[in-house]
Scaffold this active site. Structure first.
Site, PDB file in Angstrom:
ATOM      1  N   GLY A   1       0.951  -1.212   0.205  1.00  0.00           N
ATOM      2  CA  GLY A   1      -0.317  -0.026  -0.305  1.00  0.00           C
ATOM      3  C   GLY A   1       0.662   1.270  -0.111  1.00  0.00           C
ATOM      4  O   GLY A   1       1.611   1.241  -0.067  1.00  0.00           O
TER       5      GLY A   1
ATOM      6  N   GLN B   1       3.207  10.004   0.962  1.00  0.00           N
ATOM      7  CA  GLN B   1       4.379   9.378   1.189  1.00  0.00           C
ATOM      8  C   GLN B   1       5.276   9.327   0.069  1.00  0.00           C
ATOM      9  O   GLN B   1       6.065   9.517  -0.241  1.00  0.00           O
ATOM     10  CB  GLN B   1       4.427   7.901   1.255  1.00  0.00           C
TER      11      GLN B   1
ATOM     12  N   CYS C   1       6.061  -0.219   6.984  1.00  0.00           N
ATOM     13  CA  CYS C   1       5.189   0.738   6.414  1.00  0.00           C
ATOM     14  C   CYS C   1       6.618   1.272   5.405  1.00  0.00           C
ATOM     15  O   CYS C   1       8.209   1.024   6.255  1.00  0.00           O
ATOM     16  CB  CYS C   1       4.807   2.224   6.892  1.00  0.00           C
ATOM     17  N   LEU C   2       6.421   1.484   4.053  1.00  0.00           N
ATOM     18  CA  LEU C   2       7.255   1.909   3.179  1.00  0.00           C
ATOM     19  C   LEU C   2       7.884   3.157   3.815  1.00  0.00           C
ATOM     20  O   LEU C   2       9.382   3.062   3.470  1.00  0.00           O
ATOM     21  CB  LEU C   2       7.258   1.941   1.908  1.00  0.00           C
TER      22      LEU C   2
ATOM     23  N   HIS D   1      -4.007   1.858   7.951  1.00  0.00           N
ATOM     24  CA  HIS D   1      -3.149   2.483   7.476  1.00  0.00           C
ATOM     25  C   HIS D   1      -2.825   3.649   6.557  1.00  0.00           C
ATOM     26  O   HIS D   1      -2.571   4.777   6.795  1.00  0.00           O
ATOM     27  CB  HIS D   1      -2.538   1.280   7.166  1.00  0.00           C
TER      28      HIS D   1
ATOM     29  N   HIS E   1      -2.262   8.143   6.997  1.00  0.00           N
ATOM     30  CA  HIS E   1      -0.841   8.895   6.134  1.00  0.00           C
ATOM     31  C   HIS E   1      -1.275   9.854   5.456  1.00  0.00           C
ATOM     32  O   HIS E   1      -1.000  10.881   5.689  1.00  0.00           O
ATOM     33  CB  HIS E   1      -0.832   8.014   4.852  1.00  0.00           C
TER      34      HIS E   1
HETATM   35 NI    NI Z   1       3.103   3.355   5.136  1.00  0.00          NI
END
Ligand code: NI
Length: 167
Positions: free
Chosen positions: A46, A51, A91-92, A133, A137
């Site tokens: 995701g 991000q 999370c990335l 999640h 963000h």
């Molecule tokens: Ni994330």
């Protein structure tokens, strides 16, 4: 298509609140394509526009094992949440960190697709976790903020050390 750089926690830009997309057009679809490519390349399941430092309410997701079930949510809004479940998340933007987070077990989300058409989706399991999640963000929240302050400062220290070692 292009791979987009992913902001790394604790980058303050991860705390910006995303604006709604006013018109779903070719530019929106290009953002979606670039975000999907970035997510698959990472690899991740995701990605929120926040991000990649684009502060618009856009999310891409693919929780399939075959990586061929892309889900796109433009202007997502959680309509209903029920139950409670604790699951491990990563999370990335917080590489290498996996922590248990308590969230609603089931959610109903309303959003627009890439054609600008509204749809409603009911989700549970991993999909429900992922939706919560990623919508977090868009509100400027990273999953580690659900943890204790002590844990958060340990995570920041660990990430700092990791980054020093990779330089
Ligand atoms: Ni994330």
């Amino acid at each position: 298509m292009a791979l987009l750089p992913i902001l790394q926690y604790p980058d303050p830009r991860l705390h910006k609140v995303a604006r709604a997309v006013t018109q779903v057009n070719d530019e929106t679809r290009r953002l979606v394509r670039d975000m999907a490519e970035t997510m698959y390349a990472a690899p991740g399941i995701g990605l929120a526009a926040t991000q990649v430092d684009v502060h618009l309410r856009v999310i891409v997701m693919d929780i399939s094992e075959t990586h061929d079930d892309l889900k796109v949510f433009i202007n997502p809004e959680l309509q209903a949440q029920s139950g409670e479940e604790e699951g491990e998340e990563g999370c990335l933007s917080v590489p290498g960190i996996y922590e248990k987070v308590r969230r609603a077990a089931r959610v109903t989300v309303r959003a627009l697709n890439q054609q600008g058409e509204p749809f409603t989706l009911q989700a549970d399991g991993l999909l429900a976790v992922c939706i919560q999640h990623e919508t977090d963000h868009l509100q400027g929240h990273v999953f580690v903020e659900h943890l204790s302050h002590l844990k958060q400062s340990r995570i920041r220290a660990k990430l700092k050390k990791q980054r020093r070692e990779t330089l």
